[in-house]
Design a protein around this motif. Structure first.
Motif, mmCIF file in Angstrom:
data_model
loop_
_atom_site.group_PDB
_atom_site.id
_atom_site.type_symbol
_atom_site.label_atom_id
_atom_site.label_comp_id
_atom_site.label_asym_id
_atom_site.label_seq_id
_atom_site.Cartn_x
_atom_site.Cartn_y
_atom_site.Cartn_z
ATOM 1 N N UNK A 285 0.833 -1.213 0.000
ATOM 2 C CA UNK A 285 0.000 0.000 0.000
ATOM 3 C C UNK A 285 0.863 1.256 0.000
ATOM 4 N N UNK A 286 1.940 1.241 0.814
ATOM 5 C CA UNK A 286 2.788 2.424 0.894
ATOM 6 C C UNK A 286 3.519 2.678 -0.423
ATOM 7 N N UNK A 287 4.058 1.637 -1.042
ATOM 8 C CA UNK A 287 4.760 1.824 -2.311
ATOM 9 C C UNK A 287 3.805 2.339 -3.398
ATOM 10 N N UNK A 288 2.551 1.910 -3.352
ATOM 11 C CA UNK A 288 1.591 2.423 -4.324
ATOM 12 C C UNK A 288 1.363 3.918 -4.105
ATOM 13 N N UNK A 289 1.219 4.321 -2.850
ATOM 14 C CA UNK A 289 1.075 5.759 -2.549
ATOM 15 C C UNK A 289 2.345 6.512 -2.927
ATOM 16 N N UNK A 290 3.477 5.901 -2.674
ATOM 17 C CA UNK A 290 4.767 6.515 -2.997
ATOM 18 C C UNK A 290 4.868 6.831 -4.489
ATOM 19 N N UNK A 291 4.358 5.926 -5.316
ATOM 20 C CA UNK A 291 4.435 6.118 -6.762
ATOM 21 C C UNK A 291 3.323 6.996 -7.309
ATOM 22 N N UNK A 292 2.124 6.872 -6.757
ATOM 23 C CA UNK A 292 0.954 7.472 -7.391
ATOM 24 C C UNK A 292 0.508 8.800 -6.799
ATOM 25 N N UNK A 294 2.192 10.452 -3.631
ATOM 26 C CA UNK A 294 3.113 11.180 -2.759
ATOM 27 C C UNK A 294 3.985 12.119 -3.587
ATOM 28 N N UNK A 295 3.865 13.448 -3.404
ATOM 29 C CA UNK A 295 4.715 14.381 -4.162
ATOM 30 C C UNK A 295 6.157 14.350 -3.654
ATOM 31 N N UNK A 296 7.099 14.449 -4.584
ATOM 32 C CA UNK A 296 8.520 14.419 -4.240
ATOM 33 C C UNK A 296 9.127 15.781 -4.523
ATOM 34 N N UNK A 297 9.744 16.367 -3.518
ATOM 35 C CA UNK A 297 10.305 17.706 -3.689
ATOM 36 C C UNK A 297 11.410 17.717 -4.746
ATOM 37 N N UNK A 298 12.194 16.629 -4.831
ATOM 38 C CA UNK A 298 13.275 16.583 -5.818
ATOM 39 C C UNK A 298 12.754 16.423 -7.242
ATOM 40 N N UNK A 299 11.480 16.057 -7.378
ATOM 41 C CA UNK A 299 10.855 15.930 -8.701
ATOM 42 C C UNK A 299 9.919 17.102 -8.959
ATOM 43 N N UNK A 300 10.168 18.224 -8.306
ATOM 44 C CA UNK A 300 9.315 19.405 -8.437
ATOM 45 C C UNK A 300 7.884 19.072 -8.018
ATOM 46 N N UNK A 301 7.778 18.276 -6.939
ATOM 47 C CA UNK A 301 6.517 17.879 -6.323
ATOM 48 C C UNK A 301 5.615 17.074 -7.257
ATOM 49 N N UNK A 302 6.240 16.344 -8.134
ATOM 50 C CA UNK A 302 5.514 15.352 -8.938
ATOM 51 C C UNK A 302 5.763 13.971 -8.350
ATOM 52 N N UNK A 303 4.924 13.022 -8.714
ATOM 53 C CA UNK A 303 5.132 11.642 -8.269
ATOM 54 C C UNK A 303 6.097 10.946 -9.224
#
Length: 313
Positions: A285-292, A294-303
């Motif tokens: 469940x967490x990895x799915x949220x991580x990919x779909x 959860x915004x990533x600051x290093x990706x300019x807040x994209x998943x």
């Protein structure tokens, strides 16, 4: 005497008469209180007069066959490993002495050097600074060079990285292996096991390759699982170059170190999974949220999924 002899009264009687000439006859009566299984139950862990060792002798019970009388070291070790892991995630530069100081100050544990280092190895705690050779390589295994030095990683599947981490649970612990795309931060394959074997790493790699993607380089540490013949063959069969971190260079695989921090703080520590099955479901469940989501600051807040789709377009 068989009917009325309790374990405390029997042991107290034995203690009082331990130096008398009639000790042998008294002990015969004590031992006649039942078979070995019954005599085992007569052991009193906190007896005021007799030590555990002396009780073994008086009751004629084989010490090696007694269960549950000694402190359960594994349970305490597991608690300490959970504490060590949580401290290490917050303070990755703390070595054995500082970890021991925090355990003593904040949690009341004072560990010997050997025990602390043994638990650190079991929890895969590697101090995050450059230091002399501390890892033990498997004899005869080839160590491959680090190929990422000076390399500009600008696209997906150019470099994958992989590692294993310790996962504490409510009772016991597991190990998590993951294969991650360096550029997109996507966790392409992961696997959980109660043992830290090469098959754990191979399972994660197999899942990653099953996506239909394949990297130019895959980077790992110099642990025996990643220097094994089975791992090297699987990577080379995929047409991929093998890269390994420099000795003591945690920063060489920094991407996946950050993934471990996120997984533990955002999922593992919050849920205290009781079994490997529960852990697997929770991590899925967490990895799915991580990919779909959860915004990533290093990706300019994209998943990672969104970032990879935009890169591929």
């Amino acid at each position: 005497m068989r009917e009325t002899l309790s374990r405390r009264s029997a042991l107290s009687l034995s203690a009082r008469l331990a130096n008398s000439s009639s000790i042998r006859s008294i002990l015969k009566k004590v031992r006649a209180a039942g078979d070995q299984s019954m005599r085992k139950k007569m052991i009193v862990k906190d007896h005021p007069l007799l030590s555990i060792r002396r009780q073994y002798e008086l009751l004629d019970v084989n010490r090696n066959r007694l269960q549950g009388l000694e402190p359960t070291a594994n349970t305490e070790d597991q608690k300490i490993m959970v504490l060590l892991d949580s401290i290490h995630v917050r303070e990755p530069t703390f070595g054995a002495r500082r970890l021991n100081a925090v355990l003593r100050r904040d949690h009341g544990y004072s560990l010997g050097r050997r025990r602390l280092r043994r638990l650190m190895r079991a929890a895969r705690i590697r101090v995050s600074y450059r230091h002399p050779r501390t890892g033990i390589r498997a004899g005869g295994h080839k160590i491959y060079p680090y190929l990422l030095c000076g390399l500009e990683i600008s696209k997906a599947d150019q470099v994958w990285c992989t590692d294993i981490t310790y996962i504490p649970m409510a009772r016991g612990f597991c190990y998590l292996a993951c294969v991650m795309d360096w550029h997109t931060r996507g966790a392409l394959g992961w696997a959980v096991s109660t043992t830290m074997e090469t098959t754990l790493c191979l399972d994660a790699l197999t899942i990653a390759l099953a996506t239909g993607r394949c990297p130019q380089i895959i980077n790992s540490d110099q642990g025996s699982r990643y220097t094994s013949a089975a791992w090297i063959k699987r990577v080379k069969d995929a047409g991929t170059l093998v890269s390994m971190d420099g000795t003591g260079r945690w920063i060489d695989n920094v991407r996946i170190e950050r993934l471990w921090r996120s997984a533990k703080y955002e999922d593992v520590y919050l849920n205290a999974y009781a079994t490997p099955r529960e852990l697997g479901k929770g991590l899925a469940d967490w990895f799915e949220r991580y990919h779909a989501t959860r915004p990533h600051s290093t990706l300019d807040y994209r998943t990672p999924r969104q970032f990879h789709a935009e890169e591929a377009a």
